[in-house]
Design a protein around this motif. Structure first.
Motif, mmCIF file in Angstrom:
data_model
loop_
_atom_site.group_PDB
_atom_site.id
_atom_site.type_symbol
_atom_site.label_atom_id
_atom_site.label_comp_id
_atom_site.label_asym_id
_atom_site.label_seq_id
_atom_site.Cartn_x
_atom_site.Cartn_y
_atom_site.Cartn_z
ATOM 1 N N GLU A 283 -1.895 1.262 -8.715
ATOM 2 C CA GLU A 283 -2.292 2.672 -8.783
ATOM 3 C C GLU A 283 -1.092 3.590 -8.568
ATOM 4 O O GLU A 283 -0.951 4.629 -9.237
ATOM 5 C CB GLU A 283 -3.364 2.966 -7.737
ATOM 6 N N TYR A 284 -0.217 3.217 -7.648
ATOM 7 C CA TYR A 284 0.976 4.018 -7.376
ATOM 8 C C TYR A 284 1.900 4.065 -8.591
ATOM 9 O O TYR A 284 2.442 5.117 -8.933
ATOM 10 C CB TYR A 284 1.705 3.465 -6.152
ATOM 11 N N LYS B 295 4.159 1.901 2.324
ATOM 12 C CA LYS B 295 4.816 3.214 2.289
ATOM 13 C C LYS B 295 3.785 4.198 2.788
ATOM 14 O O LYS B 295 2.748 4.421 2.156
ATOM 15 C CB LYS B 295 5.241 3.574 0.852
ATOM 16 N N ASP C 120 -0.510 8.463 1.366
ATOM 17 C CA ASP C 120 -0.135 9.852 1.625
ATOM 18 C C ASP C 120 -0.990 10.292 2.803
ATOM 19 O O ASP C 120 -2.210 10.438 2.679
ATOM 20 C CB ASP C 120 -0.405 10.723 0.401
ATOM 21 N N VAL D 173 0.752 6.611 -10.906
ATOM 22 C CA VAL D 173 1.124 7.956 -10.448
ATOM 23 C C VAL D 173 2.520 8.302 -10.963
ATOM 24 O O VAL D 173 2.755 9.409 -11.454
ATOM 25 C CB VAL D 173 1.064 8.048 -8.903
ATOM 26 N N ARG E 201 -4.385 9.879 0.514
ATOM 27 C CA ARG E 201 -4.598 8.901 -0.562
ATOM 28 C C ARG E 201 -4.111 7.557 -0.061
ATOM 29 O O ARG E 201 -3.078 7.471 0.595
ATOM 30 C CB ARG E 201 -3.791 9.242 -1.820
ATOM 31 N N ASN E 202 -4.825 6.498 -0.413
ATOM 32 C CA ASN E 202 -4.441 5.134 -0.067
ATOM 33 C C ASN E 202 -4.559 4.321 -1.350
ATOM 34 O O ASN E 202 -5.661 4.032 -1.804
ATOM 35 C CB ASN E 202 -5.366 4.594 1.026
ATOM 36 N N LEU E 203 -3.404 3.993 -1.942
ATOM 37 C CA LEU E 203 -3.380 3.377 -3.262
ATOM 38 C C LEU E 203 -2.762 1.983 -3.233
ATOM 39 O O LEU E 203 -1.897 1.685 -2.407
ATOM 40 C CB LEU E 203 -2.551 4.242 -4.227
ATOM 41 N N VAL F 245 -0.350 -0.858 -5.275
ATOM 42 C CA VAL F 245 0.903 -0.701 -6.022
ATOM 43 C C VAL F 245 0.610 -0.352 -7.483
ATOM 44 O O VAL F 245 1.262 0.518 -8.052
ATOM 45 C CB VAL F 245 1.772 -1.979 -5.935
ATOM 46 N N ARG G 166 0.841 -1.197 0.000
ATOM 47 C CA ARG G 166 0.000 0.000 0.000
ATOM 48 C C ARG G 166 0.875 1.245 0.000
ATOM 49 O O ARG G 166 1.953 1.266 0.596
ATOM 50 C CB ARG G 166 -0.908 0.031 1.232
ATOM 51 N N TYR G 167 0.370 2.292 -0.634
ATOM 52 C CA TYR G 167 0.989 3.604 -0.729
ATOM 53 C C TYR G 167 0.004 4.579 -0.092
ATOM 54 O O TYR G 167 -1.121 4.713 -0.575
ATOM 55 C CB TYR G 167 1.216 3.920 -2.204
#
Length: 123
Positions: A52-53, A116, A39, A56, A46-48, A50, A36-37
């Motif tokens: 989706e990240y 992250k 911010d 980005v 934001r919770n994305l 991999v 998970r990514y």
């Protein structure tokens, strides 16, 4: 330096380089497929996944292409003998200071970023 610390330090060098270049092909192999990514910056949550990240990164103009430098520093590495590690890192790029908290897991001898979670502030 222990072998585990060196392996994690090498992973982090790849991480900093991949962010500087906004290169999904460099970052993909160091992230667990289920990672998970997040911010966690107030107002920018934001919770994305991999996938989706990585998109980005594809959509972002890289700091390198803008002639911008990136400074990345590992502040802390904690390793659990059970195959888990925690990293706190600081980074500056594109007029922002980032604080990253990365959780790593070790599988079949390879460390991968499992999560992250970060915050940033404008410089």
């Amino acid at each position: 330096m222990s072998t585990e610390i060196q392996l994690i330090t090498d992973l982090m060098e790849t991480y900093f380089t991949a962010l500087h270049q906004a290169d999904p092909d460099l970052i993909r192999p160091i992230f667990h497929p289920d990672a998970r990514y997040v911010d966690a910056t107030q107002g920018f949550y934001r919770n994305l996944s991999v996938k989706e990240y990585l998109q980005v990164l594809v959509d972002r103009e890289s700091p390198k292409s803008k002639g911008a430098q990136i400074t990345g520093q590992i502040e802390r590495i904690d390793i659990d003998p059970g195959g888990m590690a925690f990293i706190r890192a600081n980074m500056q790029m594109l007029n922002r200071h980032y604080t990253d908290y990365l959780t790593l897991t070790k599988s079949e001898g390879t460390w991968l970023i499992q999560s992250k979670i970060f915050v940033w502030e404008t410089l």
